[in-house]
Design a protein around this motif. Structure first.
Motif, PDB file in Angstrom:
ATOM      1  N   GLY A  81      46.738  80.501  43.979  1.00 25.93           N
ATOM      2  CA  GLY A  81      46.707  79.213  44.715  1.00 25.93           C
ATOM      3  C   GLY A  81      46.690  78.096  43.529  1.00 25.93           C
ATOM      4  O   GLY A  81      47.281  77.124  43.537  1.00 25.93           O
ATOM      5  N   LYS A  82      45.390  78.128  42.679  1.00 27.11           N
ATOM      6  CA  LYS A  82      45.238  77.168  41.779  1.00 27.11           C
ATOM      7  C   LYS A  82      46.181  76.794  40.822  1.00 27.11           C
ATOM      8  O   LYS A  82      46.489  75.781  40.437  1.00 27.11           O
ATOM      9  CB  LYS A  82      43.878  77.577  41.164  1.00 27.11           C
ATOM     10  CG  LYS A  82      43.097  76.662  40.149  1.00 27.11           C
ATOM     11  CD  LYS A  82      41.892  76.930  39.840  1.00 27.11           C
ATOM     12  CE  LYS A  82      41.628  78.346  39.491  1.00 27.11           C
ATOM     13  NZ  LYS A  82      39.998  78.639  39.307  1.00 27.11           N
ATOM     14  N   SER A  83      46.838  78.072  40.271  1.00 25.82           N
ATOM     15  CA  SER A  83      47.931  77.781  39.386  1.00 25.82           C
ATOM     16  C   SER A  83      49.047  77.408  39.927  1.00 25.82           C
ATOM     17  O   SER A  83      50.058  76.526  39.232  1.00 25.82           O
ATOM     18  CB  SER A  83      48.109  79.114  38.480  1.00 25.82           C
ATOM     19  OG  SER A  83      48.618  80.237  39.533  1.00 25.82           O
ATOM     20  N   ALA A  84      49.325  77.735  41.261  1.00 25.11           N
ATOM     21  CA  ALA A  84      50.505  77.118  41.911  1.00 25.11           C
ATOM     22  C   ALA A  84      50.650  75.697  41.994  1.00 25.11           C
ATOM     23  O   ALA A  84      51.495  74.940  41.875  1.00 25.11           O
ATOM     24  CB  ALA A  84      50.661  78.012  43.295  1.00 25.11           C
ATOM     25  N   LEU A  85      49.235  75.026  42.504  1.00 24.59           N
ATOM     26  CA  LEU A  85      48.896  73.771  42.652  1.00 24.59           C
ATOM     27  C   LEU A  85      49.202  72.753  41.394  1.00 24.59           C
ATOM     28  O   LEU A  85      49.804  72.003  41.378  1.00 24.59           O
ATOM     29  CB  LEU A  85      47.508  73.379  43.243  1.00 24.59           C
ATOM     30  CG  LEU A  85      47.015  72.037  43.225  1.00 24.59           C
ATOM     31  CD1 LEU A  85      47.710  71.190  43.942  1.00 24.59           C
ATOM     32  CD2 LEU A  85      45.398  72.216  43.539  1.00 24.59           C
ATOM     33  N   LYS A  86      48.485  73.555  40.373  1.00 27.04           N
ATOM     34  CA  LYS A  86      48.969  72.846  38.984  1.00 27.04           C
ATOM     35  C   LYS A  86      50.290  72.898  38.462  1.00 27.04           C
ATOM     36  O   LYS A  86      51.021  71.701  37.928  1.00 27.04           O
ATOM     37  CB  LYS A  86      48.143  73.659  37.905  1.00 27.04           C
ATOM     38  CG  LYS A  86      48.321  73.337  36.459  1.00 27.04           C
ATOM     39  CD  LYS A  86      47.761  74.109  35.525  1.00 27.04           C
ATOM     40  CE  LYS A  86      48.093  74.216  34.277  1.00 27.04           C
ATOM     41  NZ  LYS A  86      48.017  75.213  33.204  1.00 27.04           N
ATOM     42  N   SER A 144      67.945  69.331  45.179  1.00 21.41           N
ATOM     43  CA  SER A 144      67.921  70.640  45.321  1.00 21.41           C
ATOM     44  C   SER A 144      66.834  71.032  44.376  1.00 21.41           C
ATOM     45  O   SER A 144      66.337  72.465  44.356  1.00 21.41           O
ATOM     46  CB  SER A 144      69.208  71.266  44.613  1.00 21.41           C
ATOM     47  OG  SER A 144      70.380  70.798  45.250  1.00 21.41           O
ATOM     48  N   PHE A 145      65.918  70.060  43.591  1.00 23.92           N
ATOM     49  CA  PHE A 145      65.021  70.467  42.858  1.00 23.92           C
ATOM     50  C   PHE A 145      63.591  70.962  43.660  1.00 23.92           C
ATOM     51  O   PHE A 145      63.358  70.346  44.653  1.00 23.92           O
ATOM     52  CB  PHE A 145      64.565  69.260  41.914  1.00 23.92           C
ATOM     53  CG  PHE A 145      63.673  69.701  40.824  1.00 23.92           C
ATOM     54  CD1 PHE A 145      64.420  70.012  39.531  1.00 23.92           C
ATOM     55  CD2 PHE A 145      62.454  69.978  40.564  1.00 23.92           C
ATOM     56  CE1 PHE A 145      63.587  70.392  38.451  1.00 23.92           C
ATOM     57  CE2 PHE A 145      61.550  70.260  39.731  1.00 23.92           C
ATOM     58  CZ  PHE A 145      62.063  70.461  38.311  1.00 23.92           C
ATOM     59  N   PRO A 146      63.121  72.207  43.336  1.00 23.50           N
ATOM     60  CA  PRO A 146      62.139  72.459  44.040  1.00 23.50           C
ATOM     61  C   PRO A 146      60.743  71.706  43.995  1.00 23.50           C
ATOM     62  O   PRO A 146      60.462  71.264  42.705  1.00 23.50           O
ATOM     63  CB  PRO A 146      61.726  74.330  43.711  1.00 23.50           C
ATOM     64  CG  PRO A 146      62.385  74.116  42.350  1.00 23.50           C
ATOM     65  CD  PRO A 146      63.462  73.094  42.292  1.00 23.50           C
ATOM     66  N   ARG A 147      60.068  71.373  44.882  1.00 22.69           N
ATOM     67  CA  ARG A 147      58.997  70.565  44.900  1.00 22.69           C
ATOM     68  C   ARG A 147      57.661  71.170  44.980  1.00 22.69           C
ATOM     69  O   ARG A 147      56.423  70.517  44.547  1.00 22.69           O
ATOM     70  CB  ARG A 147      59.086  69.450  46.098  1.00 22.69           C
ATOM     71  CG  ARG A 147      60.243  68.472  46.120  1.00 22.69           C
ATOM     72  CD  ARG A 147      60.269  67.521  44.933  1.00 22.69           C
ATOM     73  NE  ARG A 147      60.948  66.388  45.166  1.00 22.69           N
ATOM     74  CZ  ARG A 147      62.267  66.407  44.843  1.00 22.69           C
ATOM     75  NH1 ARG A 147      62.905  67.437  44.374  1.00 22.69           N
ATOM     76  NH2 ARG A 147      63.016  65.384  45.025  1.00 22.69           N
ATOM     77  N   GLU A 148      57.672  72.289  45.414  1.00 19.72           N
ATOM     78  CA  GLU A 148      56.410  73.292  45.463  1.00 19.72           C
ATOM     79  C   GLU A 148      56.440  74.368  45.006  1.00 19.72           C
ATOM     80  O   GLU A 148      57.442  75.109  45.434  1.00 19.72           O
ATOM     81  CB  GLU A 148      55.937  73.103  47.254  1.00 19.72           C
ATOM     82  CG  GLU A 148      54.594  73.918  47.446  1.00 19.72           C
ATOM     83  CD  GLU A 148      54.204  73.901  48.683  1.00 19.72           C
ATOM     84  OE1 GLU A 148      53.372  74.544  49.153  1.00 19.72           O
ATOM     85  OE2 GLU A 148      55.203  73.780  49.708  1.00 19.72           O
ATOM     86  N   ALA A 149      55.240  74.848  44.405  1.00 19.84           N
ATOM     87  CA  ALA A 149      55.247  76.216  43.912  1.00 19.84           C
ATOM     88  C   ALA A 149      54.436  77.046  44.965  1.00 19.84           C
ATOM     89  O   ALA A 149      53.423  76.506  45.336  1.00 19.84           O
ATOM     90  CB  ALA A 149      54.718  76.334  42.555  1.00 19.84           C
ATOM     91  N   VAL A 150      54.635  78.298  44.995  1.00 12.19           N
ATOM     92  CA  VAL A 150      53.904  78.962  46.027  1.00 12.19           C
ATOM     93  C   VAL A 150      53.391  80.191  45.242  1.00 12.19           C
ATOM     94  O   VAL A 150      53.734  80.600  44.250  1.00 12.19           O
ATOM     95  CB  VAL A 150      54.716  79.641  47.227  1.00 12.19           C
ATOM     96  CG1 VAL A 150      55.255  78.171  48.085  1.00 12.19           C
ATOM     97  CG2 VAL A 150      55.733  80.276  46.844  1.00 12.19           C
ATOM     98  N   THR A 151      52.352  80.814  45.852  1.00 11.27           N
ATOM     99  CA  THR A 151      51.762  82.095  45.483  1.00 11.27           C
ATOM    100  C   THR A 151      52.571  83.559  45.314  1.00 11.27           C
ATOM    101  O   THR A 151      53.635  83.113  46.375  1.00 11.27           O
ATOM    102  CB  THR A 151      50.338  82.424  45.941  1.00 11.27           C
ATOM    103  OG1 THR A 151      50.695  82.739  47.401  1.00 11.27           O
ATOM    104  CG2 THR A 151      49.454  81.295  45.940  1.00 11.27           C
ATOM    105  N   LEU A 152      52.489  84.263  44.596  1.00 14.01           N
ATOM    106  CA  LEU A 152      53.388  85.524  44.581  1.00 14.01           C
ATOM    107  C   LEU A 152      53.178  86.106  46.052  1.00 14.01           C
ATOM    108  O   LEU A 152      53.958  86.528  46.529  1.00 14.01           O
ATOM    109  CB  LEU A 152      53.071  86.277  43.459  1.00 14.01           C
ATOM    110  CG  LEU A 152      53.782  87.551  43.216  1.00 14.01           C
ATOM    111  CD1 LEU A 152      55.480  87.079  43.062  1.00 14.01           C
ATOM    112  CD2 LEU A 152      53.598  88.222  41.846  1.00 14.01           C
ATOM    113  N   HIS A 153      52.046  86.181  46.396  1.00  9.25           N
ATOM    114  CA  HIS A 153      51.516  86.743  47.616  1.00  9.25           C
ATOM    115  C   HIS A 153      52.376  86.130  48.958  1.00  9.25           C
ATOM    116  O   HIS A 153      52.738  86.798  49.993  1.00  9.25           O
ATOM    117  CB  HIS A 153      50.120  86.929  48.068  1.00  9.25           C
ATOM    118  CG  HIS A 153      49.254  87.827  47.362  1.00  9.25           C
ATOM    119  ND1 HIS A 153      49.153  87.972  45.943  1.00  9.25           N
ATOM    120  CD2 HIS A 153      49.017  88.927  47.527  1.00  9.25           C
ATOM    121  CE1 HIS A 153      48.389  88.768  45.612  1.00  9.25           C
ATOM    122  NE2 HIS A 153      48.210  89.707  46.580  1.00  9.25           N
TER     123      HIS A 153
END
Length: 620
Positions: free
Chosen positions: A209-214, A235-244
């Motif tokens: 989650g920490k690296s996704a936020l960064k 179309s550009f993704p605004r949020e990264a999510v965790t692999l889980h």
């Protein structure tokens, strides 16, 4: 003395775990299969230690137990019969197969695996080979886009890496801190959207989650700097999510919602911090992808590998040197204008054309001691590390702890580093300001336990901050909850959108209720009541493993006062590269240099497997 007794002695000496012995007894079925029992115990041990398999070459008595345990190794080897043909002896047992049949153990290419580890390795190898194919693009249009984002007639490996990713169904980009990986990803995604005739469903993921936020923050900043059309912005993704979260892994049962029978809906997938993905999780991810999905793996091949078994990313990057096949080098020249070194024919490999290594650091200049030290550690140059640490660099230093007074000074320095965010908190600053300030400084430890471990240092830093009045823990003094306490989440909670590695700060809300405030990956802030938090711990000090994917202006790194197996070159490199402006290392010279010399190499067959034709791989 019979083998089971000898293995029990090995357990008492700390060479094996009780689980290793239990697994060995179950698999072998008794003393009549002594070699099988011994091998099963070693395979179990290796898997716990992060290896994917057991090399048969290790079964020489002088290898499998080293140092002071040679007497025990000799006795065990005699007990198992010292067979000359180990392979045939093992394959004679029904518990061992060559992979064509399901069995507890698989013997493949002089390597012995647990079946599930062999299965996962084959899945990953076949994926790499199958996806190692060209992706058609309009080269003239692509050249114009790349020239616009990177400039014309500029020899730039960021530009080359985007070209590599645009023209392969799977691509791998490796680079250390400050080499521009996130900027590269932003330009890659913008290029993909611009080149695609139809809307693309894009997902960006990271491991914690920490690296996704960064990553979410960095992509947002990069997008602002790019002059892109409204179509790209939409179309550009605004949020990264965790692999889980992407795979929808249930935290308690580890049930995975998305799999081969229920694949993900994604056209383009970017996976950040890929070096932290273990073999099993990589297999789960690959299995859940539709056939047409394009994948970009991003990471640092020199960083710490996953906690669980496997080192997939570093295995894939093993021969990466930015040399390309003749046809590939010519294509990349047409797309970028950059002339690349062509591979000598007998050095060519299957995956070299899908990899690009970013080598130029935009964060660390030549005057940076942090950058110089990271490079020296990564190359195992012990004498250079000492020159750097004893030189004129103002941003790095190493301090030895030789007495109680030195240790007390360490605790005082750690506590002083946290005074800024606590002072800000007490002055009435907003939660987002406090959370941002906390991320400027961090204490990192190599171990959990002992005087130099996370648990003890968290207690001592707390007590010191209490003594100077920066935190008030009430009565009793060891009260768990207090204003200003930093809390790290230790397990994923999908419902609360809190994930392993995220750090929050205890603050009061408008009703003077004590809650833990977190910065989420989309940039928003959430406050959670303390009683509802998933598994958590105090985070004044955290392990180096937990810090992966994070960066801090000032990082204090604390190594234990004795040489232990966990102290490796990769661990030290990872710790050093968490620091952006200042690095303080607390360690004895001998301990630090020993860690730099100890380079981890996990045993697996993936490196060899991906360089052979896929038809020679047995289907799992």
């Amino acid at each position: 003395m019979i083998l089971s007794e000898l293995l029990y002695i090995a357990q008492q000496r700390g060479l094996l775990h009780p689980l290793d012995l239990h697994f060995a007894r179950v698999v072998s079925g008794g003393e009549e299969a002594s070699l099988l029992m011994f091998c099963a115990a070693l395979v179990s041990r290796n898997t716990r230690e992060g290896h994917v398999c057991l090399l048969l070459d290790q079964l020489r008595s002088e290898v499998f137990f080293s140092g002071m345990h040679q007497d025990l190794a000799q006795m065990i080897w005699i007990s198992v019969g010292a067979p000359e043909n180990i392979k045939d002896t093992l394959l004679a047992h029904s518990a061992v197969s060559d992979g064509k049949l399901v069995a507890p153990l698989v013997l493949d290419r002089e390597r012995l695996y647990l079946y599930r580890m062999w299965y996962n390795e084959v899945i990953v190898a076949k994926f790499i080979q199958r996806k190692n194919s060209s992706f058609y693009i309009d080269e003239q249009k692509t050249r114009k886009i790349l020239d616009r984002y990177f400039g014309r007639n500029v020899y730039n490996f960021q530009k080359i890496s985007v070209a590599v990713a645009l023209t392969r169904q799977i691509a791998i980009i490796s680079g250390g801190p400050g080499t521009g990986k996130t900027t590269t990803v932003a330009k890659f995604l913008a290029s993909v959207i611009e080149l695609s005739a139809t809307p693309q469903y894009i997902k960006v993921v990271s491991v914690t989650g920490k690296s996704a936020l960064k990553l979410s923050e960095a992509l947002g900043h990069s997008l602002k700097r790019l002059k892109v059309s409204d179509r790209i912005l939409r179309s550009f993704p605004r949020e990264a999510v965790t692999l889980h979260r992407l795979l929808d892994v249930h935290p308690s049962s580890q049930h995975i919602r998305f799999c081969a029978d229920n694949p993900l809906q994604v056209d383009v997938l970017v996976v950040d911090e890929a070096s932290m993905i273990d073999l099993s999780m990589m297999s789960f991810l690959i299995t859940a992808l539709p056939y047409h999905t394009r994948v970009l793996f991003l990471g640092d091949r020199d960083q710490l590998t996953s906690i669980e078994a496997g080192s997939v990313f570093s295995d894939l990057c093993y021969r990466a040197d930015n040399y390309y096949s003749s046809s590939r080098a010519e294509q990349l020249f047409r797309l970028t204008g950059c002339k690349l070194i062509k591979q000598i024919a007998n050095r060519a490999n299957l995956i070299g054309d899908m990899i690009c290594v970013l080598t130029k650091s935009y964060r660390f200049k030549r005057s940076s001691g942090i950058g110089q030290l990271a490079l020296a550690v990564n190359n195992g140059q012990v004498h250079c590390t000492e020159k750097i640490l004893n030189g004129t660099f103002s941003d790095v230093c190493r301090i030895a702890i030789r007495c109680q007074a030195d240790y007390q000074k360490l605790v005082e320095n750690c506590s002083e580093g946290y005074s800024s965010y606590l002072s800000l908190l007490h002055s009435g600053a907003k939660p987002n300001q406090v959370l941002t300030a906390f991320r400027c400084f961090q204490v990192l430890c190599a171990v959990h336990n002992g005087l130099f471990g996370v648990i003890e240092l968290n207690k001592r830093i707390e007590n010191m901050l209490h003594q100077v009045g920066l935190i008030s823990k009430g009565f009793p003094v060891m009260q768990k909850w207090y204003i200003g306490r930093p809390v790290m989440i230790m397990s994923n909670d999908q419902d609360m959108k809190l994930f392993n590695g995220e750090v929050g700060i205890v603050m009061e809300d408008n009703d003077h209720q004590m809650k833990v405030w977190f910065l989420l990956s989309d940039g928003s802030i959430t406050a959670v009541q303390t009683c509802f938090l998933p598994l958590h711990d105090t985070a004044f000090a955290m392990t180096i493993h937990k810090s992966q994917g994070s960066e801090f202006d000032h990082t204090i790194v604390i190594l234990p006062n004795q040489i232990i197996p966990v102290l490796t070159r990769q661990l030290v490199y990872t710790a050093i590269t968490r620091a952006k402006k200042k690095l303080t290392i607390y360690s004895e010279k001998l301990i630090f240099e020993s860690a730099v010399r100890a380079c981890v190499s996990r045993q697996s067959g993936l490196r060899d497997r991906i360089f052979i034709n896929s038809e020679n791989i047995i289907n799992p």
